[in-house]
Motif scaffolding. Structure first.
Motif, PDB file in Angstrom:
ATOM      1  N   TYR A 205      58.399  46.803  37.959  1.00  0.00           N
ATOM      2  CA  TYR A 205      57.275  46.328  38.768  1.00  0.00           C
ATOM      3  C   TYR A 205      57.360  46.880  40.192  1.00  0.00           C
ATOM      4  CZ  TYR A 205      55.517  43.034  35.261  1.00  0.00           C
ATOM      5  OH  TYR A 205      54.949  42.481  34.137  1.00  0.00           O
ATOM      6  N   TYR A 206      58.582  46.901  40.756  1.00  0.00           N
ATOM      7  CA  TYR A 206      58.752  47.452  42.108  1.00  0.00           C
ATOM      8  C   TYR A 206      58.348  48.924  42.148  1.00  0.00           C
ATOM      9  CZ  TYR A 206      61.542  43.329  43.497  1.00  0.00           C
ATOM     10  OH  TYR A 206      61.966  42.069  43.806  1.00  0.00           O
ATOM     11  N   GLU A 207      58.741  49.666  41.120  1.00  0.00           N
ATOM     12  CA  GLU A 207      58.426  51.107  41.091  1.00  0.00           C
ATOM     13  C   GLU A 207      56.922  51.345  41.022  1.00  0.00           C
ATOM     14  OE1 GLU A 207      62.518  52.909  39.083  1.00  0.00           O
ATOM     15  OE2 GLU A 207      60.821  52.367  37.801  1.00  0.00           O
ATOM     16  N   LYS A 208      56.230  50.512  40.238  1.00  0.00           N
ATOM     17  CA  LYS A 208      54.766  50.651  40.149  1.00  0.00           C
ATOM     18  C   LYS A 208      54.112  50.343  41.491  1.00  0.00           C
ATOM     19  CE  LYS A 208      54.207  49.621  35.210  1.00  0.00           C
ATOM     20  NZ  LYS A 208      53.682  48.657  34.217  1.00  0.00           N
ATOM     21  N   ALA A 209      54.588  49.282  42.156  1.00  0.00           N
ATOM     22  CA  ALA A 209      54.032  48.913  43.463  1.00  0.00           C
ATOM     23  C   ALA A 209      54.402  49.949  44.521  1.00  0.00           C
ATOM     24  CB  ALA A 209      54.540  47.536  43.883  1.00  0.00           C
TER      25      ALA A 209
ATOM     26  N   PHE B 228      54.857  53.111  44.028  1.00  0.00           N
ATOM     27  CA  PHE B 228      53.990  54.274  43.793  1.00  0.00           C
ATOM     28  C   PHE B 228      52.646  54.095  44.490  1.00  0.00           C
ATOM     29  CE2 PHE B 228      50.795  56.560  41.234  1.00  0.00           C
ATOM     30  CZ  PHE B 228      51.307  57.861  41.335  1.00  0.00           C
ATOM     31  N   LEU B 229      52.219  52.837  44.626  1.00  0.00           N
ATOM     32  CA  LEU B 229      50.971  52.516  45.312  1.00  0.00           C
ATOM     33  C   LEU B 229      51.193  52.281  46.815  1.00  0.00           C
ATOM     34  CD1 LEU B 229      49.526  50.115  42.585  1.00  0.00           C
ATOM     35  CD2 LEU B 229      48.738  52.429  43.083  1.00  0.00           C
ATOM     36  N   LYS B 230      52.377  52.695  47.299  1.00  0.00           N
ATOM     37  CA  LYS B 230      52.736  52.678  48.725  1.00  0.00           C
ATOM     38  C   LYS B 230      52.876  51.270  49.305  1.00  0.00           C
ATOM     39  CE  LYS B 230      50.739  57.232  49.536  1.00  0.00           C
ATOM     40  NZ  LYS B 230      49.787  58.050  50.312  1.00  0.00           N
ATOM     41  N   ASN B 231      53.355  50.346  48.491  1.00  0.00           N
ATOM     42  CA  ASN B 231      53.642  49.008  48.994  1.00  0.00           C
ATOM     43  C   ASN B 231      55.035  49.029  49.623  1.00  0.00           C
ATOM     44  OD1 ASN B 231      54.894  46.215  48.740  1.00  0.00           O
ATOM     45  ND2 ASN B 231      52.762  45.747  48.275  1.00  0.00           N
ATOM     46  N   SER B 232      55.102  48.857  50.932  1.00  0.00           N
ATOM     47  CA  SER B 232      56.375  49.027  51.639  1.00  0.00           C
ATOM     48  C   SER B 232      57.402  47.968  51.259  1.00  0.00           C
ATOM     49  CB  SER B 232      56.150  49.032  53.153  1.00  0.00           C
ATOM     50  OG  SER B 232      55.747  47.761  53.620  1.00  0.00           O
ATOM     51  N   ASP B 233      56.951  46.747  50.936  1.00  0.00           N
ATOM     52  CA  ASP B 233      57.889  45.696  50.534  1.00  0.00           C
ATOM     53  C   ASP B 233      58.540  46.025  49.194  1.00  0.00           C
ATOM     54  OD1 ASP B 233      57.694  43.963  52.749  1.00  0.00           O
ATOM     55  OD2 ASP B 233      55.805  43.152  51.995  1.00  0.00           O
ATOM     56  N   ALA B 234      57.787  46.663  48.305  1.00  0.00           N
ATOM     57  CA  ALA B 234      58.341  47.069  47.013  1.00  0.00           C
ATOM     58  C   ALA B 234      59.367  48.191  47.207  1.00  0.00           C
ATOM     59  CB  ALA B 234      57.222  47.530  46.084  1.00  0.00           C
ATOM     60  N   ILE B 235      59.066  49.115  48.105  1.00  0.00           N
ATOM     61  CA  ILE B 235      60.022  50.185  48.413  1.00  0.00           C
ATOM     62  C   ILE B 235      61.298  49.581  48.983  1.00  0.00           C
ATOM     63  CG2 ILE B 235      60.408  52.285  49.771  1.00  0.00           C
ATOM     64  CD1 ILE B 235      57.319  52.648  49.804  1.00  0.00           C
ATOM     65  N   LEU B 236      61.132  48.599  49.870  1.00  0.00           N
ATOM     66  CA  LEU B 236      62.280  47.888  50.445  1.00  0.00           C
ATOM     67  C   LEU B 236      63.114  47.216  49.354  1.00  0.00           C
ATOM     68  CD1 LEU B 236      63.627  46.562  53.117  1.00  0.00           C
ATOM     69  CD2 LEU B 236      62.189  44.606  52.534  1.00  0.00           C
ATOM     70  N   GLN B 237      62.450  46.541  48.417  1.00  0.00           N
ATOM     71  CA  GLN B 237      63.161  45.833  47.356  1.00  0.00           C
ATOM     72  C   GLN B 237      63.893  46.804  46.430  1.00  0.00           C
ATOM     73  OE1 GLN B 237      63.793  42.828  47.386  1.00  0.00           O
ATOM     74  NE2 GLN B 237      62.255  41.920  48.699  1.00  0.00           N
ATOM     75  N   LEU B 238      63.310  47.964  46.201  1.00  0.00           N
ATOM     76  CA  LEU B 238      64.017  48.993  45.422  1.00  0.00           C
ATOM     77  C   LEU B 238      65.287  49.406  46.151  1.00  0.00           C
ATOM     78  CD1 LEU B 238      61.180  51.369  44.117  1.00  0.00           C
ATOM     79  CD2 LEU B 238      62.791  50.060  42.722  1.00  0.00           C
ATOM     80  N   GLY B 239      65.169  49.550  47.480  1.00  0.00           N
ATOM     81  CA  GLY B 239      66.345  49.864  48.286  1.00  0.00           C
ATOM     82  C   GLY B 239      67.415  48.803  48.126  1.00  0.00           C
ATOM     83  N   ASN B 240      66.998  47.537  48.104  1.00  0.00           N
ATOM     84  CA  ASN B 240      67.957  46.429  47.946  1.00  0.00           C
ATOM     85  C   ASN B 240      68.656  46.479  46.586  1.00  0.00           C
ATOM     86  OD1 ASN B 240      67.469  45.368  50.478  1.00  0.00           O
ATOM     87  ND2 ASN B 240      65.922  43.919  49.775  1.00  0.00           N
ATOM     88  N   LEU B 241      67.910  46.879  45.532  1.00  0.00           N
ATOM     89  CA  LEU B 241      68.526  46.991  44.208  1.00  0.00           C
ATOM     90  C   LEU B 241      69.680  47.988  44.234  1.00  0.00           C
ATOM     91  CD1 LEU B 241      65.483  47.010  41.720  1.00  0.00           C
ATOM     92  CD2 LEU B 241      66.989  45.106  42.277  1.00  0.00           C
ATOM     93  N   TYR B 242      69.461  49.129  44.890  1.00  0.00           N
ATOM     94  CA  TYR B 242      70.512  50.151  44.968  1.00  0.00           C
ATOM     95  C   TYR B 242      71.613  49.745  45.962  1.00  0.00           C
ATOM     96  CZ  TYR B 242      67.942  53.405  42.040  1.00  0.00           C
ATOM     97  OH  TYR B 242      67.326  54.002  40.970  1.00  0.00           O
ATOM     98  N   PHE B 243      71.243  49.030  46.999  1.00  0.00           N
ATOM     99  CA  PHE B 243      72.234  48.611  47.995  1.00  0.00           C
ATOM    100  C   PHE B 243      73.232  47.614  47.387  1.00  0.00           C
ATOM    101  CE2 PHE B 243      73.908  46.228  51.587  1.00  0.00           C
ATOM    102  CZ  PHE B 243      74.143  47.218  52.530  1.00  0.00           C
ATOM    103  N   TYR B 244      72.713  46.677  46.591  1.00  0.00           N
ATOM    104  CA  TYR B 244      73.565  45.627  46.025  1.00  0.00           C
ATOM    105  C   TYR B 244      73.998  45.920  44.586  1.00  0.00           C
ATOM    106  CZ  TYR B 244      72.131  42.978  50.121  1.00  0.00           C
ATOM    107  OH  TYR B 244      71.898  42.572  51.416  1.00  0.00           O
ATOM    108  N   GLY B 245      73.474  47.017  44.007  1.00  0.00           N
ATOM    109  CA  GLY B 245      73.842  47.359  42.635  1.00  0.00           C
ATOM    110  C   GLY B 245      73.317  46.372  41.624  1.00  0.00           C
TER     111      GLY B 245
END
Length: 298
Positions: free
Chosen positions: A120-124, A126-143
């Motif tokens: 869901y984050y990746e789809k959002a 792709f539509l340039k939702n900055s909060d979704a991009i941030l949350q994707l970053g958090n997934l990689y930051f915390y594993g």
């Protein structure tokens, strides 16, 4: 000066005329006025009425508003809320995709599933939702559901920051302040923390409170205060006290404790130190409880 409520009253009349002609955006705006109490008393039932009409006209934002009404305390029907968010997501609404990502990430009313949340984050994103991009970053930051990777996380935070996401600037500030995957760079951390609070101040909207943005702003105030209090080459008691006090104004427990410590130990100013410790202790902040006890022993 012009009374802003008069302008909102005029806007309401204009929206009502447009809504009578079948304009879905006008119904959405009227729903918002009743939802947030803009020039009218808050009335969630009237808000719901206008949102439902906007939904009939395929307004994806209206599906989200109804989702909010059912998800929050107003109607408390989580199944209905999820259905409305899904309907909005099916119409490629990035905010709805973000919400569903958060839902599966946090495991609220659904089984926690990092894989689903990432989709869901990746789809959002792709539509340039900055909060979704941030949350994707958090997934990689915390594993979470992916292999921990600070480089990818930092790149995603930078992408979110490009869209002026103040929480992303906070994350970048933390990365350079703590040296996570990079060398410590206090000047850069100051730059990013400053951008975090400035963007919040520039983008906050009357009648609405962006809780995440306010929280990031408050933490940035605290972190700047700590830097100016203890970092060699950057120490400035005036700036330290100013920023720590700003975090206190937003009832941030760590900021309350830090401001108390700074005024007690560095400034030798005990006037409101006990008050700060008490406020933080009431929030269950253990170190503040200790500092309060220590203060009373003096």
């Amino acid at each position: 000066t012009q009374d802003p409520h008069k302008d909102l009253s005029k806007a309401k009349k204009a929206f009502e005329l447009s809504a009578n002609s079948g304009n879905s955006e006008a119904h959405l705006r009227l729903g918002d006025m009743y939802y947030y109490g803009q020039s009218v008393p808050i009335n969630y039932y009237k808000a719901k009425y206008h949102y439902e009409i906007a939904c009939e006209k395929e307004n994806s934002e209206a599906f989200i508003r109804l989702g909010e009404l059912y998800y929050n305390d107003h109607f408390k029907d989580y199944k209905m809320a999820k259905n409305y968010y899904k309907l909005a997501a099916q119409r490629n609404n990035p905010d709805a995709l973000l919400f569903l990502g958060n839902l599966y990430h946090d495991g609220k009313r659904v089984k926690q599933d990092f894989s689903k949340s990432r989709k869901y984050y990746e789809k959002a994103a792709f539509l340039k939702n900055s909060d979704a991009i941030l949350q994707l970053g958090n997934l990689y930051f915390y594993g979470e559901g992916v292999e921990k990777n600070y480089t990818i996380a930092r790149k995603l935070y930078e992408d979110a920051a490009y869209f002026n996401n103040n929480s992303a600037f906070l994350c970048l500030g933390n990365i350079y302040n703590d040296g996570i995957g990079v060398e410590i760079d206090i000047a850069k951390s100051i730059k990013f923390y400053t951008l975090s609070y400035r963007i919040h101040n520039e983008t906050c909207v009357p009648f609405k409170t962006d809780v995440d943005s306010l929280r990031s702003c408050t933490i940035s105030f605290n972190n700047l205060g700590v830097i100016y209090a203890i970092e060699k080459g950057f120490q400035n008691n005036y700036l330290a006290d100013c920023f720590l006090y700003k975090s206190v104004c937003n009832e941030y427990s760590l900021g309350l404790n830090n401001c108390g410590l700074f005024r007690e130990i560095v400034l030798n100013w005990n006037g409101d130190v006990e008050y700060f410790y008490k406020k933080a202790a009431k929030q269950g902040f253990a170190l503040a409880e200790f500092n309060l006890g220590r203060l009373k022993e003096k």
